[in-house]
Each structure stands twice: as structure tokens, then as C-alpha cells.
Design an enzyme around this catalytic site. Sequence first.
Site, short mmCIF file in Angstrom:
data_model
loop_
_atom_site.label_atom_id
_atom_site.label_comp_id
_atom_site.label_asym_id
_atom_site.label_seq_id
_atom_site.Cartn_x
_atom_site.Cartn_y
_atom_site.Cartn_z
CD GLU A 26 -0.58 -38.44 -55.51
OE1 GLU A 26 0.16 -37.62 -55.20
OE2 GLU A 26 -1.86 -38.43 -54.97
CB CYS B 69 -3.66 -28.44 -41.53
SG CYS B 69 -2.31 -27.97 -40.53
CB CYS C 16 -6.94 -25.24 -34.68
SG CYS C 16 -5.45 -24.62 -35.32
CB CYS D 151 -7.47 -30.21 -36.56
SG CYS D 151 -6.17 -31.12 -36.81
#
Length: 357
Positions: free
Chosen positions: A48, A207, A214, A217
Amino acid sequence: MPPEDVQSATQRIVPRFADSVVAWQRSHGRSELPWQNTQDPYRVWLSEVMLQQTQVSTVLGYFARFLDRFPTVQSLAAGTEDEVFGLWSGLGYYSRARNMHRCAQEVVSRFGGEFPRTAAELQTLPGIGRSTAAAVAAFCFGERVAILDGNVKRVLSRVLGFGGDLASAAQERALWNEATELLPPASAPRSIGRYTQGLMDLGATVCLPRKPSCIICPVADMCVAREEGGPEKYPVKTRKLRRTAQSLWMLNARDSQGRVWLEKRPARGIWAGLYCLPVFESRSALLDELAPADRQSARDEAGFVHVLTHKDLHLHPISVVCRESHAGTLEGGWFDDREWPALGMPAPVRKLLASGG
């Protein structure tokens, strides 16, 4: 979209949104990355931190080298800052590496070498913000808590039609609230890790900031931005830092053995704590620091531009062959070609030395 409409959009898609993200991640999300499929908080936390402002393809090699040298949080805590910077060199944003080292030391000193199990406690450690803490807590300990990194902000602001300016702390808090509302229900605790990973994957692979896909998605039928026909206008963030430029002259001094003179930068400022060629605000200031006998060998090398997040550095190397045992009045040391590659160095300096400059 007004706040009340955003809240209404949130309520309309709970819990369908979380179910769709979890199902999509299971069949189409990423699962092959080396920090996935583990509940080891050290590995998750390390990934992370590295992935902040850095692409996955770049992080892969660094992640492997870090684990090879520092396989546990205890070994990282026991390492030196120079060792950490040496392995980090090239990743940029070196404050991440400094905070990462401090964080490891606090995990050992405050928590006996075991990472805290809640996001609230994780946020008390150096360099761990709210989203990173939530990611570790969700992936490793199953805590029902929302993340909101850059990718997730984009996904959620588009799905909800959240038009608040995220440069405002109040608007960002409002989006945090909506992100929490969208979490999988408490009755499905095992889904939080896959849901969290799914949001990350959607932002990273579907995205996208420009030309989002899209058509593939899994939450397209719930997306306000897609219905409006303008997903790329989200998220809204108006505050931008003014871009600046700075010119610096760098002393590339070599002795009779071909060693290069390097100094360790101050703890604050540009390239803080890294080994670097001596840097000056002007050519004359650089020459003034040299011994008189060495100035005659000074030669201007080809200048180049190094791009930082909000600043362009115009770098002008000047090579010098030093006859003295040190580079004039400068503090530092000589390093040969077997020694300097292991040091933590700014990327443009490493590139210059590696090219034989």
C-alpha cells in the site's frame, strides 16, 4: 448533484452495489499480484505504501527486493535508513520510505512487532493515513471499514454523481460517509476484503481517468455519471498547486581513482536524507567551493530537466577532476562504482552516474 440527491443515489444501490463489485472481483478482478491472497499485514502495508503515486508495474520489482532484504517488520525496523533509501531509490516521494522505516520501528516498540488490528490504531503510526489503515484492516483483519484512495474516489464519485469539490475537506468527508454506507452488510464479514480489492481493481482497470470502459463495468447500470453522459467530469477537484521551475548546478567530481564525491542531503528540503552530487544555486557558487587547482578542469556537461510533481528541475552537471584529497570545502566522501549503486540516491543523479557521466 446536490448532497440530498447523492444520498438518495447511495440508498438506491445498497446493497446491490457491493454485491456487484464482489461478484465482479471474483471473476474478473486481479488476483495474481504478490501482495494479494495474503492476510500478512506487513506485506499488505508495504504494498500500500509503495503503490501511493506509483504504478503496479514499477512496484513489482521493488516489492520483491524489499522482501528479500527485509522479510519481516522486525528486520525492517532493525535496518538503517541508508539501507532503506538504497532499496527505495528510484521510487520517488522519499518521505514514504522515511515514514515506512519509522512505522516499522514503532510497530516493534509500541506493539511488540504485531500490527494493530483496527484502522483507528493503525492510523496512529507514521505514514499511515485513513485509506491505507482501512486497506490493511479490511484485507488482514476483516474490519468493515471504507477505503478512499484516488482510484476509489473516482469510482464512487462517478457512480453517485458526487459533484462536491474534493479539494474541500468537508466534501471529502462527505464522500467518506457515502463510501461507508456502500460497504457490504455486517452480516457478510468475509466479503469486505474482496469488495475492497474490487473497488481498487475497478479504478485501476475499468473506471480510468480518461476513456473509462463503461461497457464492461459491473456497476454501469447504477452509475449516475454514465447516465449523464460525462463520467470524465468526475471527480471534481479544483485546487491545483502552481507549477514552478528551478535551476540547479551539480558538481560531478572525480578523483584520480575514478571515485565520485557524494554528500548526504539535509533532513529537510529536496532529496532529504539521500546521497547526492553537491548541488548549487549557480555555476559561480559551485566553482567557488572548489580548490583553485581543480577549477581549471571544470567542464560543463549537457543539462537536462527532471520533472517532479509540481516542479521542473533544470539540472546542469559540471564535471571536475579533483587533485585534492577532498572536493574543496565540501563535506562528503568518495565512492567507487561498486559502492554508490547501493546508496539511496535521487533518480536523476543515479541515471547520470550510471551513464558514465
